[in-house]
Write an enzyme that holds these catalytic residues in place. Sequence first.
Site, PDB file in Angstrom:
ATOM      1  N   CYS A   2     -15.520   2.926  38.025  1.00 29.98           N
ATOM      2  CA  CYS A   2     -15.256   4.346  38.250  1.00 29.98           C
ATOM      3  C   CYS A   2     -15.099   5.060  36.913  1.00 29.98           C
ATOM      4  CB  CYS A   2     -13.968   4.524  39.039  1.00 29.98           C
ATOM      5  SG  CYS A   2     -13.985   3.690  40.617  1.00 29.98           S
ATOM      6  N   ARG A  27     -21.557   4.089  33.451  1.00 34.73           N
ATOM      7  CA  ARG A  27     -20.591   3.087  33.899  1.00 34.73           C
ATOM      8  C   ARG A  27     -20.953   2.489  35.250  1.00 34.73           C
ATOM      9  NH1 ARG A  27     -15.669   3.534  31.328  1.00 34.73           N
ATOM     10  NH2 ARG A  27     -14.466   2.982  33.144  1.00 34.73           N
ATOM     11  N   ASN A  99      -9.249   5.166  38.806  1.00 35.39           N
ATOM     12  CA  ASN A  99     -10.122   4.050  38.440  1.00 35.39           C
ATOM     13  C   ASN A  99      -9.240   2.813  38.395  1.00 35.39           C
ATOM     14  OD1 ASN A  99     -12.006   2.250  37.483  1.00 35.39           O
ATOM     15  ND2 ASN A  99     -11.747   2.861  35.349  1.00 35.39           N
ATOM     16  N   GLU A 485     -28.881 -16.013  27.221  1.00 32.65           N
ATOM     17  CA  GLU A 485     -28.783 -14.546  27.072  1.00 32.65           C
ATOM     18  C   GLU A 485     -30.102 -13.881  27.433  1.00 32.65           C
ATOM     19  OE1 GLU A 485     -26.617 -12.422  26.917  1.00 32.65           O
ATOM     20  OE2 GLU A 485     -27.619 -10.648  26.143  1.00 32.65           O
ATOM     21  N   GLU A 492     -30.898  -9.104  34.895  1.00 34.99           N
ATOM     22  CA  GLU A 492     -30.054  -7.942  35.223  1.00 34.99           C
ATOM     23  C   GLU A 492     -30.811  -6.627  35.172  1.00 34.99           C
ATOM     24  OE1 GLU A 492     -26.677  -7.135  32.748  1.00 34.99           O
ATOM     25  OE2 GLU A 492     -27.639  -7.887  30.968  1.00 34.99           O
TER      26      GLU A 492
HETATM   27  C1  AGP Z   1     -24.395  -8.009  29.846  1.00 35.49           C
HETATM   28  O1  AGP Z   1     -25.705  -7.479  29.664  1.00 35.49           O
HETATM   29  C2  AGP Z   1     -23.768  -7.555  31.130  1.00 35.49           C
HETATM   30  N1  AGP Z   1     -23.739  -6.140  31.218  1.00 35.49           N
HETATM   31  C3  AGP Z   1     -22.436  -8.223  31.412  1.00 35.49           C
HETATM   32  O2  AGP Z   1     -22.688  -9.602  31.564  1.00 35.49           O
HETATM   33  C4  AGP Z   1     -21.332  -8.070  30.344  1.00 35.49           C
HETATM   34  O3  AGP Z   1     -21.667  -8.791  29.182  1.00 35.49           O
HETATM   35  C5  AGP Z   1     -20.022  -8.642  30.923  1.00 35.49           C
HETATM   36  O4  AGP Z   1     -19.668  -7.886  32.052  1.00 35.49           O
HETATM   37  C6  AGP Z   1     -18.867  -8.642  29.912  1.00 35.49           C
HETATM   38  O5  AGP Z   1     -18.582  -7.323  29.547  1.00 35.49           O
HETATM   39  P1  AGP Z   1     -17.626  -7.073  28.261  1.00 35.49           P
HETATM   40  O6  AGP Z   1     -18.339  -7.645  27.074  1.00 35.49           O
HETATM   41  O7  AGP Z   1     -17.483  -5.593  28.193  1.00 35.49           O
HETATM   42  O8  AGP Z   1     -16.327  -7.781  28.520  1.00 35.49           O
END
Ligand code: AGP
Length: 612
Positions: A2, A27, A99, A485, A492
């Site tokens: 949110c 977001r 949120n 990665e 994704e």
């Molecule tokens: C990565 O491309 C994704 N968006 C997701 O895996 C992300 O890395 C994960 O949610 C961790 O987020 P953060 O680094 O903000 O903690």
Amino acid sequence: MCGIVAYIGKKQACPILLGGLHRLEYRGYDSAGVALLNGSLKVFKTKGKVSDLDNLLEDLDVTATIGIAHTRWATHGEPNDVNAHPHYSSTEKMAIIHNGIIENYNVLKQELQQRGYVFRSDTDTEVLMYLIEDIMAHEKQALAEAVRIALTQVTGAYAIVIISQDEPDLLIAARKGSPMVVGIGEGEFFIASDAAPIVEYTRQVVYPGDEEVISISLAEGLKIRTIADIEKTPYVQTLEVNLSALEKGGFDHFMLKEIYEQSRTVKDSMRGRLHMDQGIIVLGGIQDYLRKFIAARRIIIVGCGTSWHAGIVGEYLIEELARIPVEVEYASEFRYRNPLIYEDDIVIAISQSGETADTLAAIEMAKSKGATIIGICNVVGSSIARATHAGSYTHAGPEIGVASTKAFTSQVTILTLLALMLAEKKGTISASRYYRMLHEFNSIPEKIEKTLLCNDQVKEIAKVFSKATNALYLGRGINFPIALEGSLKLKEISYIHAEGYPAAEMKHGPIALIDEEMPVVVIATRKGQYEKVVSNIMEVKARKGKIIAIVSEGDEDVRALADYCIEIPECDEMLVPLLATIPLQLLSYHIALLRGCNVDQPRNLAKSVTVE
Ligand code: AGP
């Protein structure tokens, strides 16, 4: 997740609020809404996009100088108009945006229903609004005090803002576990989930701490009390991020802009830390814990998603260079499995957003067991950054694309700095190798620029594989996490199923998947277990698999075997991840575009997973 935006001042609130919601779209969300106060309180909300909300308001009277607005990423109750925020109080004289997750909302809801409250939505947020209303009515409390009391009864995470028809010069906000920043302008105030909606108006900001209630009025300004009823002096900082950093800068998508920024952002991550003139590395944020690091019997790295992949790169770097045992843990598993943690353990928490709920919880658990917690975050003042004992910011700038790119290479840069610094301090690296690596490391930003020249070639390769339904990514040694990665990037944003594997593991199952339809991406740079990777390539070719190989500049051997070769500049084996990941980022980007996917806001994903 949110997004929240609020405004009180002399300007028309609605354009500021809607513009702020647009800046928070990255977001991830499924509905949007706004509440405006101009004598009477009016809430407008809809399932769908902020542009749908724009259309809803087009011909309505939205005159008001105070308001709140919200983009919702559903946690309780499906995405629909009723569950969208803001939520009215039962009398419709107040409205709230939120949120986070109120974990004990069911118990609270039942109590309120027994007192006659009838709920309109399925959300936890509406329960909080009614609880505040109930305290005001039965304990005769003003709004700010009622919010404070209500929050003493709540468990969970929240960033809330409330406005009331009876107190039209007042914004009441509070946060715990969810991000919030307050902007202080000339006779006006802003509240938002991050700096994006604020930076075009003011750079003077306050980052409220957990369990703090913020009261803002034009008459009395900004006041902060904890939910334990202790007054706090607001600490005003100056925002360094600027609006242009948030624009696309001429690129079609934030993700492509951020891929191309990596030469600069990796350099920014080194800035003030890699001192080539003296041949030293200084990580100012963790200097106080250097002795602990050097004496550490074990380092535990926790993170999620891409940050977890950076952690695995860190494992190879630190163990190889500094000879300190490293364990890498999914934060979501680590937080619940009751791990053995000792006081001389160091836990490194990696997070781009600094708001990932599982990583934050893992930190709190490890801290409670006495470990020293070091953060590697990208967002200054984020919850994770403030939950750690010390840390290093990656300084990659705002990462807007949901798929993490520049944050990843900046995380790896910090981990490389750390590994080299510890190796030099512990004497586990020869002087010659240390200085050679420093020089190679220092040249990585320009080698990234050179690597990016493969973009057009990658774009052509993407055309061949954009209709694939599966893909396999293989790498050995420090390139194994790069295979992970690369496969996550493809998954994704293009929605193609992809798996990353250690190349040697292919024979233990995945080789059954190989056929002429299956693209197999192999990181086959000349260092490390190069010959064994070449053998793996031949095993794939024998089964008619299509090979996309990431190779060292000038490699003709793999070129003779692979269907497609993408060259990256030669560099030390330990630095290959910083270069090899870039063609894989570009490959996923171009394939996703060809598949008509929303590259910056992939379906079902959020930029920051602030709930479990
Ligand atoms: C990565 O491309 C994704 N968006 C997701 O895996 C992300 O890395 C994960 O949610 C961790 O987020 P953060 O680094 O903000 O903690």
